[in-house]
Design an enzyme around this catalytic site. Sequence first.
Site, mmCIF file in Angstrom:
data_model
loop_
_atom_site.group_PDB
_atom_site.id
_atom_site.type_symbol
_atom_site.label_atom_id
_atom_site.label_comp_id
_atom_site.label_asym_id
_atom_site.label_seq_id
_atom_site.Cartn_x
_atom_site.Cartn_y
_atom_site.Cartn_z
ATOM 1 C CG HIS A 1 -25.952 16.090 -21.051
ATOM 2 N ND1 HIS A 1 -25.355 14.906 -20.704
ATOM 3 C CD2 HIS A 1 -26.692 15.839 -22.157
ATOM 4 C CE1 HIS A 1 -25.710 13.973 -21.577
ATOM 5 N NE2 HIS A 1 -26.517 14.507 -22.474
ATOM 6 C CD GLU A 2 -29.222 18.335 -24.097
ATOM 7 O OE1 GLU A 2 -28.851 18.305 -25.279
ATOM 8 O OE2 GLU A 2 -29.698 17.342 -23.532
ATOM 9 C CG HIS B 1 -24.894 16.289 -26.663
ATOM 10 N ND1 HIS B 1 -24.246 15.095 -26.852
ATOM 11 C CD2 HIS B 1 -25.944 16.017 -25.840
ATOM 12 C CE1 HIS B 1 -24.875 14.137 -26.164
ATOM 13 N NE2 HIS B 1 -25.905 14.673 -25.534
ATOM 14 C CD GLU C 1 -26.742 11.059 -24.346
ATOM 15 O OE1 GLU C 1 -26.650 11.838 -23.385
ATOM 16 O OE2 GLU C 1 -27.276 11.373 -25.409
HETATM 17 ZN ZN LIG Z 1 -27.378 13.836 -24.274
#
Ligand SMILES: [Zn+2]
Length: 259
Positions: free
Chosen positions: A133-134, A137, A194
């Site tokens: 997830h990170e 980003h 997100e």
């Molecule tokens: Zn996030």
Amino acid sequence: MPLNLGSRIARGVAVVAALGAGLVAGCAYNETIGRSQLIFVSDAEMTSLASASWTDLKRQEPVSTDPKYADRVKRVANRVIAAAGENPAQWEVQVFKSEQMNAFALPGGKIGVYTGILDIMDNDDQLATVLGHEVAHVELHHSAERYSQTALAQTGLSAAEIFAGGGQNRNAVMGALGLGAQVGYLLPFSRKHELEADRVGLAYMRKAGYNVDEALKFWQKMSAKSNGAPPEFLSTHPSDATRIEQLKQEIAKIKAGRA
Ligand SMILES: [Zn+2]
């Protein structure tokens, strides 16, 4: 802090100079997420800004060198970073000693994970969930996009006006970028960002050979911990019903070989 602010303003000036010269500008279509992104800072500039924040963080937050955490994070991060098409040797991964259930990644390849979130993970697959997830980003240029949006919102000017200004709007833009540097990186991402990071992060963890079912278990566990005051990670990473639902759909797609 004042010293830092000075150097940030100096970097802001560099960005404004580049803007004036029309060197970095654009609304680019990103195929991975199927939409256009308005970004008018370069990767190099974001990396430079992030690098200053990273140095500050490492000075301010206690770093953990406990191999129980550090080795595990390094091992899983290397696989996830490689799955994202990046060279793990060029990334820096750091464990911070803190109860916070949080993690973050910065442009230029810096990843921070707090011991608080590591302590609630059942396995490497759940760690790969958070790291995927990170890293997503970063790969999706979310910080640069947010940074650009912040600058526009604070100056009240359209991108066209800023570019056409040729330096006339310099103070307004510099103010936005200076403040942007102060508040930029650890502010909550938007809901859209997100969901994109969830989706792309799942693809990375899958490619790295981790079990995507653990992503759902992990986010549900985080969601359950949000009773009452939400933990830090949840306040910046909303684990609501929409999000869980999207995860379920994406995991089903991935397992069916359609993503
Ligand atoms: Zn996030």
